[in-house]
Design an enzyme around this catalytic site. Structure first.
Site, short mmCIF file in Angstrom:
data_model
loop_
_atom_site.label_atom_id
_atom_site.label_comp_id
_atom_site.label_asym_id
_atom_site.label_seq_id
_atom_site.Cartn_x
_atom_site.Cartn_y
_atom_site.Cartn_z
CD GLU A 65 -69.16 -10.10 -115.15
OE1 GLU A 65 -69.26 -11.34 -115.08
OE2 GLU A 65 -68.10 -9.53 -114.84
CG ASP A 96 -70.00 -7.31 -111.55
OD1 ASP A 96 -69.63 -8.49 -111.69
OD2 ASP A 96 -69.22 -6.38 -111.23
CE LYS A 132 -67.89 -10.73 -111.49
NZ LYS A 132 -66.88 -9.95 -112.13
CE LYS A 155 -67.02 -7.24 -109.23
NZ LYS A 155 -66.82 -6.34 -110.37
P1 NDP Z 1 -65.30 -15.24 -120.72
O1 NDP Z 1 -66.72 -15.30 -121.16
O2 NDP Z 1 -64.33 -14.42 -121.47
O3 NDP Z 1 -64.71 -16.73 -120.65
C1 NDP Z 1 -65.45 -17.84 -120.23
C2 NDP Z 1 -64.69 -19.09 -120.56
O4 NDP Z 1 -65.41 -20.21 -120.06
C3 NDP Z 1 -64.50 -19.34 -122.06
O5 NDP Z 1 -63.20 -19.80 -122.31
C4 NDP Z 1 -65.53 -20.42 -122.38
O6 NDP Z 1 -65.13 -21.26 -123.42
C5 NDP Z 1 -65.54 -21.19 -121.08
N1 NDP Z 1 -66.77 -21.93 -120.88
C6 NDP Z 1 -68.04 -21.48 -120.96
N2 NDP Z 1 -68.90 -22.48 -120.66
C7 NDP Z 1 -68.15 -23.56 -120.42
C8 NDP Z 1 -68.46 -24.90 -120.08
N3 NDP Z 1 -69.72 -25.32 -119.92
N4 NDP Z 1 -67.44 -25.77 -119.89
C9 NDP Z 1 -66.17 -25.38 -120.06
N5 NDP Z 1 -65.81 -24.11 -120.37
C10 NDP Z 1 -66.80 -23.22 -120.55
O7 NDP Z 1 -65.34 -14.79 -119.17
P2 NDP Z 1 -64.25 -13.96 -118.37
O8 NDP Z 1 -62.93 -14.58 -118.53
O9 NDP Z 1 -64.42 -12.51 -118.66
O10 NDP Z 1 -64.79 -14.16 -116.88
C11 NDP Z 1 -64.61 -15.40 -116.22
C12 NDP Z 1 -65.03 -15.24 -114.78
O11 NDP Z 1 -64.24 -14.24 -114.15
C13 NDP Z 1 -66.49 -14.80 -114.59
O12 NDP Z 1 -66.98 -15.38 -113.40
C14 NDP Z 1 -66.36 -13.29 -114.39
O13 NDP Z 1 -67.43 -12.74 -113.65
C15 NDP Z 1 -65.08 -13.24 -113.59
N6 NDP Z 1 -64.36 -11.98 -113.66
C16 NDP Z 1 -64.11 -11.40 -114.85
C17 NDP Z 1 -63.41 -10.22 -114.92
C18 NDP Z 1 -63.12 -9.54 -116.22
O14 NDP Z 1 -62.62 -8.41 -116.18
N7 NDP Z 1 -63.41 -10.16 -117.36
C19 NDP Z 1 -62.90 -9.57 -113.70
C20 NDP Z 1 -63.21 -10.28 -112.48
C21 NDP Z 1 -63.93 -11.43 -112.47
P3 NDP Z 1 -64.91 -20.76 -124.93
O15 NDP Z 1 -63.62 -19.99 -124.88
O16 NDP Z 1 -64.82 -22.01 -125.70
O17 NDP Z 1 -66.09 -19.90 -125.26
N1 HSE Z 2 -67.63 -6.94 -115.29
C1 HSE Z 2 -66.83 -6.68 -114.14
C2 HSE Z 2 -66.54 -5.21 -114.06
C3 HSE Z 2 -65.55 -7.44 -114.20
O1 HSE Z 2 -66.78 -4.50 -115.04
O2 HSE Z 2 -66.10 -4.75 -113.02
C4 HSE Z 2 -64.72 -7.33 -112.94
O3 HSE Z 2 -65.33 -7.99 -111.89
#
Ligand code: NDP
Ligand code: HSE
Length: 436
Positions: free
Chosen positions: A193, A204, A108, A208
């Site tokens: 986040e 955030d 987002k 949204k």
């Molecule tokens: P995380 O921080 O848990 O995961 C990020 C991932 O990206 C990790 O696996 C990391 O690698 C990888 N990464 C970081 N930098 C790079 C790079 N330069 N090249 C390749 N891989 C990279 O994030 P989330 O999974 O929580 O969130 C991901 C997205 O989803 C974000 O945009 C977030 O806003 C969105 N989102 C998250 C929600 C949630 O509840 N968590 C809900 C809705 C949306 P490594 O594992 O090696 O560190």
């Molecule tokens: N950090 C976000 C939240 C993840 O707490 O709602 C879902 O977008």
């Protein structure tokens, strides 16, 4: 090729964190069902991560730390971006689209400012750009707004769209938990986040709101257009005061079509913590759950409720988009394009009608109430209720107003702070979810 012998659809997953790991798990566990639903197998071509040394629940051969190369591979049809941040995913998604890949993202923060740029690239390449997971986790809200309500006129989209802040406020309210302890727990559970400031300061939710307002009102709204206040200054005392008014406090995102006396339509998009009456449906949305209420001219009021954050719920929304994009690769066709034909202007916060709750420490002597009331009246702000709590050096006045332009309300608060009889204005919150 017949429908059932279509070549496999190649997928690149960028990021294997909270959400990415769950997407990979579901893709691997549900491969047969997904194949039947799409009409072709979905095959993971590669998974990009930052740290190749971390243990992962996937074949090591799939891992790469070169996402730029992965998104261009000829055997990749769809790129799923789950890295987060802005600059890196912006470049990767742009490259993927330019190379003819459809893109699914939950990002987002990126979309709030760059949907226009990315949607243009997707349109030029005749591929899909889907982002259901970017707002309210598992809850389908983007697709209902873009498709189910495409023939209606949306007036308002409002609700709780940040799981972390709702988790914090719910725990502080119900259990008297300490703010910092609950925030750390939200991080452990994968809701927050990478930088939780984005959650607690409302960035955030504002991102949204920008996405929702853009879609609902067929206009381009960016994060900077959204009035934003976070929850970091909300205290246990605020929640206790809210309870005495039969309210709780929620971080709300409100996107409204407002019409002025000249019939001019504008958009108000705003995020702030607000008092919500306990009788209102949003008051009982607790923990990391989200809820979005959509009001449309003909459909009336619709409410969407569910898990707004966390790996598996968010992965569900990502998989929904992935299946749609894969079906389009197999059967042809494309999802809806960005629609910005209305180009409605943004209304400044000061022009928006809101209600205020003002709590102030006052001198406990005759005439103070009249002086305080005079400041409201001088700005044409009508008081709905006023109550004194405590006495002498602990005297507090709690004023709740009727609706008035936000500028008049904030000028009133400024004037109150200048009064000798007002020792301090301890809390100012808006009140939402009432009809008056
Ligand atoms: P995380 O921080 O848990 O995961 C990020 C991932 O990206 C990790 O696996 C990391 O690698 C990888 N990464 C970081 N930098 C790079 C790079 N330069 N090249 C390749 N891989 C990279 O994030 P989330 O999974 O929580 O969130 C991901 C997205 O989803 C974000 O945009 C977030 O806003 C969105 N989102 C998250 C929600 C949630 O509840 N968590 C809900 C809705 C949306 P490594 O594992 O090696 O560190
Ligand atoms: N950090 C976000 C939240 C993840 O707490 O709602 C879902 O977008």
């Amino acid at each position: 090729m017949t429908e059932h012998s279509h070549r496999p659809i190649g997928v690149a997953v960028l990021g294997m964190g909270n959400v990415g790991a769950e997407v990979v798990r579901i893709l691997l566990q549900n491969a047969d069902d997904l194949q039947a639903r799409v009409g072709a197998p979905i095959e993971i071509r590669g998974i990009a991560v930052a740290d190749l040394g971390k243990a992962r629940a996937c074949a090591t051969s799939l891992l790469t730390d070169d996402p730029a190369a992965l998104v261009k591979r000829p055997d990749v049809d769809i790129v799923v971006e789950l890295i987060g941040g802005i600059d890196v995913p912006r470049t990767l998604i742009a490259s993927a689209l330019e190379h003819g890949k459809s893109v699914v993202t939950a990002n987002k923060a990126l979309l709030a400012d760059y949907t226009g740029e990315l949607a243009t690239l997707a349109a030029d390449a005749k591929v899909d750009l889907y982002f259901e997971a970017s707002v309210a986790g598992a809850i389908p809200v983007i697709r209902p707004l873009m498709q189910s309500l495409a023939g209606d006129t949306v007036q308002r989209v409002a609700g709780i769209v940040n799981g972390t802040t709702n988790f914090i406020l719910s725990a502080m309210d119900a259990d008297g938990e300490d703010y910092d302890v609950v925030l750390a727990e939200a991080g452990r559970l994968g809701y927050a986040e990478a930088d939780p400031t984005a959650d607690v300061e409302g960035y955030d939710a504002a991102a949204k709101a920008a996405i929702l307002a853009s879609i609902a009102f067929h206009s381009r709204v960016t994060a900077g257009d959204v009035h934003r206040e976070g929850i970091s200054s909300i205290t246990a005392a605020d929640l206790a005061s809210a309870a005495t008014l039969d309210c709780t406090i929620k971080l709300l995102s409100i996107c409204e079509r407002i019409v002025d006396s000249a019939g001019r339509q504008r958009i108000s998009a705003r995020v702030y913590p607000a008092l919500v009456p306990l009788t209102h449906p949003l008051a009982s949305v607790n923990g990391a759950f989200n809820a979005v209420v959509v009001e449309a001219e003909n459909a009336g009021r619709l409410m969407f409720y569910g898990q707004g954050a966390g790996g598996a719920p968010t992965a569900s929304a990502v998989l929904g988009d992935l299946v749609m994009a894969a079906r389009n690769k197999v059967h042809g066709g494309r999802g809806p394009l960005e629609s910005t034909y209305a180009s409605l202007p943004i209304a400044p916060m000061g022009d928006v009608n809101t209600r205020y709750y003002v709590s102030m420490k006052v001198a406990d002597r005759p005439g103070v109430l009249a002086t305080v009331a005079g400041e409201f009246s001088a700005r044409n702000v009508s008081i709905a209720t006023v109550r004194q709590e405590g006495a002498e050096e602990n005297a507090r006045l709690i004023v709740v107003t009727h609706r008035a332009p936000d500028s008049a309300l904030s000028e009133t608060v400024d004037a109150l702070t200048e009064l000798d009889s007002v020792l301090s204005v301890s809390s100012v919150l808006r009140l939402e979810g009432t009809d008056d």
